[in-house]
Design a protein around this motif. Structure first.
Motif, PDB file in Angstrom:
ATOM      1  N   GLU A 124       0.850  -1.191   0.000  1.00  0.00           N
ATOM      2  CA  GLU A 124       0.000   0.000   0.000  1.00  0.00           C
ATOM      3  C   GLU A 124       0.884   1.239   0.000  1.00  0.00           C
ATOM      4  OE1 GLU A 124      -2.700  -0.112   3.329  1.00  0.00           O
ATOM      5  OE2 GLU A 124      -2.843  -2.286   3.152  1.00  0.00           O
ATOM      6  N   THR A 125       0.510   2.223  -0.819  1.00  0.00           N
ATOM      7  CA  THR A 125       1.232   3.487  -0.866  1.00  0.00           C
ATOM      8  C   THR A 125       0.693   4.400   0.218  1.00  0.00           C
ATOM      9  OG1 THR A 125       1.477   3.257  -3.253  1.00  0.00           O
ATOM     10  CG2 THR A 125       1.845   5.445  -2.335  1.00  0.00           C
ATOM     11  N   ILE A 126       1.591   5.075   0.924  1.00  0.00           N
ATOM     12  CA  ILE A 126       1.188   6.037   1.951  1.00  0.00           C
ATOM     13  C   ILE A 126       1.127   7.410   1.286  1.00  0.00           C
ATOM     14  CG2 ILE A 126       1.831   7.140   4.118  1.00  0.00           C
ATOM     15  CD1 ILE A 126       3.348   4.543   4.810  1.00  0.00           C
ATOM     16  N   ASP A 127      -0.066   7.941   1.159  1.00  0.00           N
ATOM     17  CA  ASP A 127      -0.248   9.272   0.583  1.00  0.00           C
ATOM     18  C   ASP A 127      -0.308  10.258   1.738  1.00  0.00           C
ATOM     19  OD1 ASP A 127      -0.682  11.296  -1.262  1.00  0.00           O
ATOM     20  OD2 ASP A 127      -2.863  11.038  -1.188  1.00  0.00           O
ATOM     21  N   ALA A 128       0.644  11.159   1.813  1.00  0.00           N
ATOM     22  CA  ALA A 128       0.778  12.008   2.987  1.00  0.00           C
ATOM     23  C   ALA A 128       0.337  13.450   2.780  1.00  0.00           C
ATOM     24  CB  ALA A 128       2.232  11.999   3.453  1.00  0.00           C
ATOM     25  N   THR A 129       0.358  13.960   1.574  1.00  0.00           N
ATOM     26  CA  THR A 129       0.079  15.376   1.328  1.00  0.00           C
ATOM     27  C   THR A 129      -1.298  15.767   1.848  1.00  0.00           C
ATOM     28  OG1 THR A 129       1.459  15.254  -0.645  1.00  0.00           O
ATOM     29  CG2 THR A 129       0.025  17.176  -0.432  1.00  0.00           C
ATOM     30  N   GLY A 130      -1.303  16.830   2.679  1.00  0.00           N
ATOM     31  CA  GLY A 130      -2.555  17.346   3.228  1.00  0.00           C
ATOM     32  C   GLY A 130      -3.022  16.644   4.485  1.00  0.00           C
ATOM     33  N   LYS A 131      -2.311  15.604   4.907  1.00  0.00           N
ATOM     34  CA  LYS A 131      -2.698  14.857   6.112  1.00  0.00           C
ATOM     35  C   LYS A 131      -1.874  15.338   7.309  1.00  0.00           C
ATOM     36  CE  LYS A 131      -4.988  11.334   3.881  1.00  0.00           C
ATOM     37  NZ  LYS A 131      -4.433  10.759   2.728  1.00  0.00           N
ATOM     38  N   ARG A 132      -2.373  15.089   8.504  1.00  0.00           N
ATOM     39  CA  ARG A 132      -1.636  15.431   9.715  1.00  0.00           C
ATOM     40  C   ARG A 132      -0.360  14.600   9.780  1.00  0.00           C
ATOM     41  NH1 ARG A 132      -1.972  19.143  12.112  1.00  0.00           N
ATOM     42  NH2 ARG A 132      -3.346  20.193  13.459  1.00  0.00           N
ATOM     43  N   VAL A 179       1.195  17.862   6.639  1.00  0.00           N
ATOM     44  CA  VAL A 179       2.181  17.603   5.590  1.00  0.00           C
ATOM     45  C   VAL A 179       1.882  18.529   4.417  1.00  0.00           C
ATOM     46  CG1 VAL A 179       3.061  15.890   3.962  1.00  0.00           C
ATOM     47  CG2 VAL A 179       2.512  15.212   6.306  1.00  0.00           C
ATOM     48  N   MET A 180       2.866  19.356   4.075  1.00  0.00           N
ATOM     49  CA  MET A 180       2.706  20.312   2.979  1.00  0.00           C
ATOM     50  C   MET A 180       3.159  19.712   1.646  1.00  0.00           C
ATOM     51  SD  MET A 180       1.384  22.491   4.854  1.00  0.00           S
ATOM     52  CE  MET A 180       1.010  23.749   3.674  1.00  0.00           C
ATOM     53  N   VAL A 181       4.282  19.008   1.665  1.00  0.00           N
ATOM     54  CA  VAL A 181       4.845  18.420   0.446  1.00  0.00           C
ATOM     55  C   VAL A 181       5.359  17.019   0.769  1.00  0.00           C
ATOM     56  CG1 VAL A 181       6.632  18.649  -1.336  1.00  0.00           C
ATOM     57  CG2 VAL A 181       5.599  20.698  -0.355  1.00  0.00           C
ATOM     58  N   GLN A 182       5.078  16.093  -0.127  1.00  0.00           N
ATOM     59  CA  GLN A 182       5.623  14.737   0.010  1.00  0.00           C
ATOM     60  C   GLN A 182       6.753  14.602  -1.011  1.00  0.00           C
ATOM     61  OE1 GLN A 182       3.094  11.139   0.502  1.00  0.00           O
ATOM     62  NE2 GLN A 182       3.883  10.592  -1.510  1.00  0.00           N
ATOM     63  N   HIS A 183       7.967  14.400  -0.532  1.00  0.00           N
ATOM     64  CA  HIS A 183       9.112  14.275  -1.434  1.00  0.00           C
ATOM     65  C   HIS A 183       9.305  12.850  -1.932  1.00  0.00           C
ATOM     66  CE1 HIS A 183      10.727  18.320  -1.243  1.00  0.00           C
ATOM     67  NE2 HIS A 183      10.382  18.333   0.031  1.00  0.00           N
ATOM     68  N   ARG A 213       2.602  -3.695   7.730  1.00  0.00           N
ATOM     69  CA  ARG A 213       3.908  -3.382   8.312  1.00  0.00           C
ATOM     70  C   ARG A 213       4.568  -2.291   7.474  1.00  0.00           C
ATOM     71  NH1 ARG A 213       7.605  -7.835   7.253  1.00  0.00           N
ATOM     72  NH2 ARG A 213       8.685  -6.400   5.935  1.00  0.00           N
ATOM     73  N   LEU A 214       5.126  -1.294   8.138  1.00  0.00           N
ATOM     74  CA  LEU A 214       5.771  -0.186   7.437  1.00  0.00           C
ATOM     75  C   LEU A 214       7.068  -0.659   6.791  1.00  0.00           C
ATOM     76  CD1 LEU A 214       5.665   2.922   6.916  1.00  0.00           C
ATOM     77  CD2 LEU A 214       7.151   3.144   8.912  1.00  0.00           C
ATOM     78  N   LEU A 215       7.151  -0.463   5.464  1.00  0.00           N
ATOM     79  CA  LEU A 215       8.385  -0.775   4.752  1.00  0.00           C
ATOM     80  C   LEU A 215       9.287   0.452   4.697  1.00  0.00           C
ATOM     81  CD1 LEU A 215       7.125  -2.828   1.684  1.00  0.00           C
ATOM     82  CD2 LEU A 215       8.333  -3.670   3.684  1.00  0.00           C
ATOM     83  N   ARG A 216       8.659   1.597   4.402  1.00  0.00           N
ATOM     84  CA  ARG A 216       9.420   2.833   4.290  1.00  0.00           C
ATOM     85  C   ARG A 216       8.486   3.990   4.594  1.00  0.00           C
ATOM     86  NH1 ARG A 216      11.740   4.209  -1.462  1.00  0.00           N
ATOM     87  NH2 ARG A 216       9.720   5.175  -1.764  1.00  0.00           N
ATOM     88  N   PRO A 217       8.907   4.902   5.479  1.00  0.00           N
ATOM     89  CA  PRO A 217       8.045   6.060   5.770  1.00  0.00           C
ATOM     90  C   PRO A 217       8.075   7.048   4.599  1.00  0.00           C
ATOM     91  CG  PRO A 217      10.112   6.263   6.963  1.00  0.00           C
ATOM     92  CD  PRO A 217      10.131   4.910   6.288  1.00  0.00           C
ATOM     93  N   ALA A 218       6.999   7.811   4.476  1.00  0.00           N
ATOM     94  CA  ALA A 218       6.947   8.864   3.461  1.00  0.00           C
ATOM     95  C   ALA A 218       7.834  10.016   3.925  1.00  0.00           C
ATOM     96  CB  ALA A 218       5.511   9.336   3.281  1.00  0.00           C
ATOM     97  N   LYS A 219       8.658  10.543   3.016  1.00  0.00           N
ATOM     98  CA  LYS A 219       9.527  11.678   3.354  1.00  0.00           C
ATOM     99  C   LYS A 219       8.772  12.950   3.023  1.00  0.00           C
ATOM    100  CE  LYS A 219      13.692   9.050   2.946  1.00  0.00           C
ATOM    101  NZ  LYS A 219      15.024   8.928   2.469  1.00  0.00           N
ATOM    102  N   VAL A 220       8.572  13.768   4.075  1.00  0.00           N
ATOM    103  CA  VAL A 220       7.663  14.900   3.929  1.00  0.00           C
ATOM    104  C   VAL A 220       8.237  16.204   4.487  1.00  0.00           C
ATOM    105  CG1 VAL A 220       5.636  13.394   4.039  1.00  0.00           C
ATOM    106  CG2 VAL A 220       6.522  14.414   6.139  1.00  0.00           C
ATOM    107  N   LEU A 221       7.602  17.294   4.038  1.00  0.00           N
ATOM    108  CA  LEU A 221       7.860  18.626   4.550  1.00  0.00           C
ATOM    109  C   LEU A 221       6.616  19.000   5.354  1.00  0.00           C
ATOM    110  CD1 LEU A 221      10.229  20.550   4.047  1.00  0.00           C
ATOM    111  CD2 LEU A 221       8.858  21.664   2.307  1.00  0.00           C
ATOM    112  N   VAL A 222       6.805  19.394   6.616  1.00  0.00           N
ATOM    113  CA  VAL A 222       5.686  19.640   7.525  1.00  0.00           C
ATOM    114  C   VAL A 222       5.505  21.138   7.740  1.00  0.00           C
ATOM    115  CG1 VAL A 222       4.749  19.153   9.822  1.00  0.00           C
ATOM    116  CG2 VAL A 222       6.182  17.467   8.683  1.00  0.00           C
TER     117      VAL A 222
END
Length: 180
Positions: free
Chosen positions: A110-118, A141-145, A154-163
């Motif tokens: 599953e892809t973690i979509d972070a933009t706009g989320k807490r 989260v303002m930008v997901q890099h 299970r988390l494979l890799r966290p989303a890298k984000v700008l908060v």
């Protein structure tokens, strides 16, 4: 109850003698058989759990090796869009990316979509902060890099984000009178 058994010697010249053997008790045999059956069932269950765990670990390793391929496809798409690459090539790479993502999704990725989320430190990795004027955008989260991924919960890799971090607007500075 006693049974007799004839014991044979290796040489035919020695006499044959009879030996008494105690017959096993039926209750003792039944209890031993039930213990052996339970032990066998427990072993089978353990072997099955271990095989399932090893299969999931192997799938997870394969997925981890495919994530950089997905990242490189994203970079290729981004570069082609920015630098005016061939439209046909861009569409082809997008199709390959979508196909790979579809295959991974079938296997439970599953892809973690972070933009706009807490911001959630359990699934996001903050790589920086961005000042925001709206207090409601603080901690969002303002930008997901780079996207994050989960595999079978299970988390494979966290989303890298700008908060976003709230910064109150600066009040205009009023000059003080000289006599104070």
């Amino acid at each position: 109850m006693r049974l007799t058994k004839r014991e044979m010697s290796d040489e035919e010249t020695l006499p044959i003698r009879e030996v008494e053997i105690a017959a096993p008790e039926p209750e003792h045999d039944r209890a031993a058989a039930l213990r052996a059956l339970r032990s066998l069932e427990a072993t089978e269950a353990r072997v099955e759990r271990n095989a399932k765990r090893e299969t999931e670990e192997a799938k997870g390793k394969l997925v981890m090796e495919l994530l950089p391929v997905l990242d490189n496809l994203d970079r290729t798409i981004e570069a082609a869009a920015q630098h005016g690459g061939s439209r046909a090539m861009l569409e082809g790479v997008q199709m390959v990316r979508a196909q790979l993502e579809g295959v991974l999704a079938k296997y439970g990725v599953e892809t973690i979509d972070a933009t706009g989320k807490r911001f959630d430190p359990s699934i996001h990795e903050a790589i920086g902060v961005s000042p925001v004027a709206d207090p409601l955008a603080n901690g969002v989260v303002m930008v997901q890099h780079q996207p994050g991924y989960q595999f079978n919960g299970r988390l494979l890799r966290p989303a890298k984000v700008l908060v976003g971090k709230y910064q109150a607007p600066a009040l205009p500075r009023v000059p003080r009178p000289y006599w104070h």
